[in-house]
Design an enzyme around this catalytic site. Sequence first.
Site, PDB file in Angstrom:
ATOM      1  N   HIS A 196       7.651  -9.050 -25.668  1.00  0.00           N
ATOM      2  CA  HIS A 196       6.400  -8.835 -26.738  1.00  0.00           C
ATOM      3  C   HIS A 196       6.636  -9.503 -28.005  1.00  0.00           C
ATOM      4  CE1 HIS A 196       5.178  -6.068 -23.405  1.00  0.00           C
ATOM      5  NE2 HIS A 196       4.166  -6.386 -23.908  1.00  0.00           N
ATOM      6  N   ARG A 303      -3.961  -4.670 -27.187  1.00  0.00           N
ATOM      7  CA  ARG A 303      -2.860  -3.727 -27.106  1.00  0.00           C
ATOM      8  C   ARG A 303      -2.706  -2.679 -28.133  1.00  0.00           C
ATOM      9  NH1 ARG A 303      -0.793  -9.261 -25.226  1.00  0.00           N
ATOM     10  NH2 ARG A 303       0.242  -9.052 -23.390  1.00  0.00           N
ATOM     11  N   GLU A 439      -0.763  -4.455 -12.474  1.00  0.00           N
ATOM     12  CA  GLU A 439       0.462  -5.284 -12.845  1.00  0.00           C
ATOM     13  C   GLU A 439       1.740  -4.683 -12.350  1.00  0.00           C
ATOM     14  OE1 GLU A 439       0.954  -4.599 -17.003  1.00  0.00           O
ATOM     15  OE2 GLU A 439       0.143  -2.598 -17.101  1.00  0.00           O
ATOM     16  N   ASN A 462       2.314 -10.630 -16.453  1.00  0.00           N
ATOM     17  CA  ASN A 462       3.767 -10.453 -17.141  1.00  0.00           C
ATOM     18  C   ASN A 462       4.509  -9.458 -16.349  1.00  0.00           C
ATOM     19  OD1 ASN A 462       2.610 -12.196 -19.026  1.00  0.00           O
ATOM     20  ND2 ASN A 462       2.174 -10.527 -20.551  1.00  0.00           N
ATOM     21  N   ASP A 463       3.937  -8.213 -16.189  1.00  0.00           N
ATOM     22  CA  ASP A 463       4.462  -7.296 -15.572  1.00  0.00           C
ATOM     23  C   ASP A 463       4.519  -7.465 -14.149  1.00  0.00           C
ATOM     24  OD1 ASP A 463       5.776  -5.493 -17.577  1.00  0.00           O
ATOM     25  OD2 ASP A 463       3.889  -4.799 -18.087  1.00  0.00           O
ATOM     26  N   CYS A 510      -4.894 -11.030 -17.706  1.00  0.00           N
ATOM     27  CA  CYS A 510      -4.882 -11.030 -19.157  1.00  0.00           C
ATOM     28  C   CYS A 510      -3.270 -11.317 -19.254  1.00  0.00           C
ATOM     29  CB  CYS A 510      -5.177  -9.783 -19.752  1.00  0.00           C
ATOM     30  SG  CYS A 510      -4.224  -8.294 -19.035  1.00  0.00           S
TER      31      CYS A 510
END
Length: 586
Positions: A196, A303, A439, A462-463, A510
Amino acid sequence: MSDNAEIRFEGIGVSPGIAFGRVHLVREDIDEVVRYQIAPSQVTDEIGRFEAGLIQTRMQILEMQQRIAESIGAKDAAIFDAHLLVVEDRTLIDEVLRKLKTDLCNVEWAFQEVATRYAETLSKIDDPYLRERALDIQDVTKRVIRNLQGKAPKAFLSLSQPHILIAHNLTPSDTASMNRDNVLGIATDLGSRTSHAAILARSLNIPAVLGLHDITAKMETGQHVLVDGSDGWLIVNPTPETLERYKQIESRRAKVAAQLKQLRETTSITRDGRHIVLSANIELPEEVDAVAANGAEGIGLYRTEFLYLNRETLPSEEEQYETYRKVAERVRPNPLIIRTFDLGGDKLAAGAVDIGDELNPFLGWRAIRFCLENQDIFQTQLRAILRASTVGNVKVMFPMISGLDELRRAMVVLEESKQQLRSSKIEMAEKVEVGAMVEIPSAAICASALAREVDFFSIGTNDLIQYALAVDRVNEKIAYLYEPTHPAILRLLKMVADAAHANHIWVGVCGEMAGDVALVPLLLGLGMDELSAAATLVPRVKRAVQSLTIPECRELVGETLKLNTASEILERCLQLADNRYGDLLG
Ligand code: PEP
Ligand code: MG
């Protein structure tokens, strides 16, 4: 590293751009106590830090004591009684407080001075018991200081000179709270593309190279360095030739950027006429200006947990409502997708919320799991989002949904929040669309069931990648295994897109994959309806979309599904991307 020869270090380029300047090195050496002056008005704060540090130390000792008592026995655990006596020693504490007030210095320094003197005096006495006590004091002193330093304001966050920040690690809250105008570039030992801190550096447009392993051990404050955040280089003492070459690279990039700017008012339509919604991701409300400025059609991921970092108290419903309302107003009539609170993982709240230490934070008490157990916090946020829906095109999205039960539980809380507003006669939009982030691999595999109960999916690659490939997204040692084009990821993405369309809902991406122009052909071929990336990346993605046709992207997917390695799939993607917009890849 004292001579002036140029030296290059390769890391992971996570935020594009070039920065040149002097280093400010943040050492992790937390046992090294420095003395600094404080103003008389700061004495109360220092006393507060001291009290909190002592309480924290006491709790740690008690915890250790209990663990030892359970595993070895109460007799061995009794040695910690002596440690407890140190943190409760009134004479020692009073002397530290006196020193703090008379010397006007930081509390770590005052405590270290007093405690060291105590320990030295005891160790000189010829008595085995008292000598043991001296060792106890030394041990506890280290622990108290470490706790105090953990609570100390980080001086590097407010440096007033422009600098290149080099640190072992930066947390997302460090990155969110540093003085951005003076941070020219960032380089760290740890971290990777989807940590992050990297995501924020990109949003804030600060060139950054992470994952440089032990760079902090090799650098000194004051050295001249160049950060190449595009290709992942940290260059120490760059020669005039290197600087000249980078100047040329900069001017080429500036030319491409100027061409991309022209695309701002155009829509992202493929060559064969398919509209792909292009949205921006934001972390901080002040990034909202960059959304339209980069030609995005709204916000695909807000976020919101960044509202909670760097503060001691939680934002109230009113404060959240005001923030969401302002952002919604700025992007309307385009959508604003507000993702509910995703704390945990590498995003830990400073003082407002205590997630506690976990062995596996990314697999732990994170996001929707935390919210479902803290319904006050969750409902406060949901009410604020629902209220903001009256002024814009607001949608709500739940992070880290692992299956249908969890989604339904979240829906129940949303419904309760609506009821609360209705009974207080507070307005909200007739219908607020609800989406699930996909995710977690289990959600991707069961996507059909989820698709029947939401209005849209947004895939958090990402996850999804970290969980599917078992690769910690912030661990630079295994960053080479973090492969978005892994055949397993391709199949998971396809399952989600197909499930969404079979159930007549839209699906977007995203995660950082959406901003990678090499992979845009793959995502279009898979049928993604929306791509949401950092605002600064949106113009590049738009150029990619406008250069492609859906049939050629589908063909790419058909071919890559027959390939068995990430590198082969990536190579095929790069071929198509290079043919259509090679200038964006270099
Ligand atoms: C993701 O996981 O891809 C995502 C977009 O969410 P975050 O990066 O905040 O975990
Ligand atoms: Mg995520």
